[in-house]
Design a protein around this motif. Sequence first.
Motif, mmCIF file in Angstrom:
data_model
loop_
_atom_site.group_PDB
_atom_site.id
_atom_site.type_symbol
_atom_site.label_atom_id
_atom_site.label_comp_id
_atom_site.label_asym_id
_atom_site.label_seq_id
_atom_site.Cartn_x
_atom_site.Cartn_y
_atom_site.Cartn_z
ATOM 1 N N UNK A 103 -6.003 -4.779 20.599
ATOM 2 C CA UNK A 103 -4.807 -5.046 19.808
ATOM 3 C C UNK A 103 -5.172 -5.322 18.350
ATOM 4 N N UNK A 104 -6.239 -6.060 18.144
ATOM 5 C CA UNK A 104 -6.675 -6.376 16.780
ATOM 6 C C UNK A 104 -7.069 -5.098 16.026
ATOM 7 N N UNK A 105 -7.731 -4.165 16.714
ATOM 8 C CA UNK A 105 -8.096 -2.898 16.084
ATOM 9 C C UNK A 105 -6.848 -2.100 15.703
ATOM 10 N N UNK A 106 -5.856 -2.101 16.576
ATOM 11 C CA UNK A 106 -4.600 -1.410 16.254
ATOM 12 C C UNK A 106 -3.939 -2.042 15.042
ATOM 13 N N UNK A 107 -3.996 -3.354 14.958
ATOM 14 C CA UNK A 107 -3.408 -4.068 13.829
ATOM 15 C C UNK A 107 -4.091 -3.669 12.522
ATOM 16 N N UNK A 108 -5.407 -3.589 12.541
ATOM 17 C CA UNK A 108 -6.141 -3.215 11.335
ATOM 18 C C UNK A 108 -5.850 -1.771 10.938
ATOM 19 N N UNK A 109 -5.785 -0.898 11.939
ATOM 20 C CA UNK A 109 -5.490 0.503 11.661
ATOM 21 C C UNK A 109 -4.091 0.668 11.083
ATOM 22 N N UNK A 110 -3.133 -0.083 11.629
ATOM 23 C CA UNK A 110 -1.759 0.002 11.148
ATOM 24 C C UNK A 110 -1.642 -0.573 9.740
ATOM 25 N N UNK A 111 -2.424 -1.612 9.435
ATOM 26 C CA UNK A 111 -2.420 -2.183 8.087
ATOM 27 C C UNK A 111 -2.901 -1.162 7.065
ATOM 28 N N UNK A 112 -3.955 -0.428 7.408
ATOM 29 C CA UNK A 112 -4.454 0.622 6.522
ATOM 30 C C UNK A 112 -3.408 1.710 6.324
ATOM 31 N N UNK A 113 -2.750 2.107 7.378
ATOM 32 C CA UNK A 113 -1.735 3.147 7.282
ATOM 33 C C UNK A 113 -0.590 2.708 6.379
ATOM 34 N N UNK A 114 -0.198 1.439 6.478
ATOM 35 C CA UNK A 114 0.877 0.950 5.616
ATOM 36 C C UNK A 114 0.462 0.968 4.152
ATOM 37 N N UNK A 115 -0.788 0.619 3.862
ATOM 38 C CA UNK A 115 -1.266 0.660 2.484
ATOM 39 C C UNK A 115 -1.217 2.088 1.945
ATOM 40 N N UNK A 116 -1.573 3.040 2.769
ATOM 41 C CA UNK A 116 -1.553 4.436 2.345
ATOM 42 C C UNK A 116 -0.130 4.917 2.076
ATOM 43 N N UNK A 117 0.824 4.497 2.898
ATOM 44 C CA UNK A 117 2.221 4.869 2.676
ATOM 45 C C UNK A 117 2.736 4.239 1.387
ATOM 46 N N UNK A 118 2.342 3.004 1.110
ATOM 47 C CA UNK A 118 2.790 2.327 -0.108
ATOM 48 C C UNK A 118 2.285 3.051 -1.356
ATOM 49 N N UNK A 119 1.027 3.455 -1.381
ATOM 50 C CA UNK A 119 0.506 4.155 -2.553
ATOM 51 C C UNK A 119 1.135 5.538 -2.696
ATOM 52 N N UNK A 120 1.383 6.211 -1.569
ATOM 53 C CA UNK A 120 2.042 7.516 -1.629
ATOM 54 C C UNK A 120 3.449 7.383 -2.203
ATOM 55 N N UNK A 121 4.132 6.326 -1.820
ATOM 56 C CA UNK A 121 5.482 6.112 -2.329
ATOM 57 C C UNK A 121 5.451 5.733 -3.808
ATOM 58 N N UNK A 122 4.433 4.995 -4.232
ATOM 59 C CA UNK A 122 4.307 4.635 -5.642
ATOM 60 C C UNK A 122 4.163 5.876 -6.513
ATOM 61 N N UNK A 123 3.445 6.876 -6.014
ATOM 62 C CA UNK A 123 3.321 8.140 -6.747
ATOM 63 C C UNK A 123 4.668 8.832 -6.843
ATOM 64 N N UNK A 124 5.441 8.838 -5.744
ATOM 65 C CA UNK A 124 6.778 9.431 -5.775
ATOM 66 C C UNK A 124 7.666 8.742 -6.811
ATOM 67 N N UNK A 125 7.487 7.441 -6.972
ATOM 68 C CA UNK A 125 8.300 6.677 -7.912
ATOM 69 C C UNK A 125 7.834 6.839 -9.350
ATOM 70 N N UNK A 126 6.704 7.530 -9.561
ATOM 71 C CA UNK A 126 6.199 7.741 -10.908
ATOM 72 C C UNK A 126 5.588 6.511 -11.529
ATOM 73 N N UNK A 127 5.038 5.616 -10.712
ATOM 74 C CA UNK A 127 4.440 4.398 -11.246
ATOM 75 C C UNK A 127 3.086 4.696 -11.890
ATOM 76 N N UNK A 128 2.660 3.800 -12.783
ATOM 77 C CA UNK A 128 1.389 3.959 -13.479
ATOM 78 C C UNK A 128 0.232 3.749 -12.507
ATOM 79 N N UNK A 129 -0.968 4.257 -12.837
ATOM 80 C CA UNK A 129 -2.123 4.029 -11.958
ATOM 81 C C UNK A 129 -2.365 2.549 -11.675
ATOM 82 N N UNK A 130 -2.149 1.693 -12.659
ATOM 83 C CA UNK A 130 -2.339 0.261 -12.436
ATOM 84 C C UNK A 130 -1.332 -0.285 -11.430
#
Length: 458
Positions: A216-243
């Motif tokens: 379960x802990x491994x699934x939690x870590x994997x899901x946390x990484x996936x959420x971070x990747x979705x957040x950065x992908x969405x930031x690009x869609x929003x046209x946010x700065x690299x920072x």
Amino acid sequence: MNFRKISITLVTAGLCGCMLGPTYKRPDLALPEGKNADQFGIFTSAKWWNVFDDSVLDSLEQTALTYNQDLRAAMARVDEARADLAIARADQLPSLSASAQSGRQGNNVGSGQSTSTAGVSASFELDLWGKYRRLSQAARARLLASQAARDTVRLTLTAEVANQYFMLRMLDKQLEILQRTLQAREENVRIYQARYNAGYCTETDWQRVQADKDSVQAQLQQMTLQREQVQTAMAVLLGESPRDIITRSIPRGKTLDELNLVPDVPADLPSDLLERRPDIRQAEEQLIAANADIGAARAAYFPDISLTGAAGYASSALADLFAGGSGVWSIAGEALAPIFEGGKIRARNKKAEAVYREQLAEYTKTVETAFKEAYDALAASRIDREIFDSYLAQTQAMQRSYELTKKQEDAGLIGVTDLLNVEENLLSAEMNLATARQNELSAVANLCKALGGGWKEN
């Protein structure tokens, strides 16, 4: 000489010519019958995402429409096409130029005399065969195609922002499930470690509980990484700065369960809505442009007829430049016809016709793809709801099964293996339920995209 009258005469002569090439006619495709677009409610609205009633999602969509770089590039391409249209239209008008010159000439005997000239000249190519009018038609069609391409980017962008937002809320939900499950697994480890130390269970049972917690802990870590990747992908869609992509977190609004779902969508395919799909408009305008290019290419077989005119003043002294009797004028015509160009004209005509056939195939394929996507999206909007209902029933049944199995395990009636199997099935059902809910929401966004959303031709 009145140059205004000359210009009017030249333009009138040019417009009296014929138009070579085929007249455009929309291809006759066998389209299925469907209901009127008005019966599809939200799909006639430009801001279709408002149906989810989430102010945060509304704000994210507006941010993307303002700052997304792909959309900005598409808007720039529209400006490029608009400039090309202005250039093409300018070729249909006379060109005017002014000149002035003053100087002295002489020889070694004397200083000579002063000479001065001033004048205005006009040139115009008679568009007897419709060459420039066809080029103007093609440029206008390409402008409309670029506007439709921009609208396609808009529609795709808004659907992608919505889908990424739903994915983010789904991952939030699954992380919440995993965190709650991990706490329960950690409690199981504590209990079975105490039992093992007291000699009430085998090491096998204790290690099995420990392994289950680690999974379960491994699934939690994997899901946390996936959420971070979705957040950065969405930031690009929003046209946010690299920072900001690195440091900022995407805001959240309603939870996955709180987001609204639209009522059931009619099953019939709305043909009139599909005609508003921007990618279909783009493909047809490109077809219109290719059709006009055929006429422009055929005009190359015929002579180009140019007219020029000039008027002004000439004097041997600058002081007498505009005095009476110093005015001069001239007008001339020229015809230039091709005799031999090594087959280039014929090859250009064949190329123009081939490009038209290519664009016709692209247009037909675009329409076919549009109906496929719309049909698939309509089916998904219906079936994904049925899938969610099935997973909801399964989760409720597994929750009840877990409660009963836990009581049996506490009473010593069954072993830990039976309990762990039920717990694993319950976790899987809860995770699948969250995914099914996200699929339901995404099906609405994909349906809006497939039906052309609410974007209308400008």
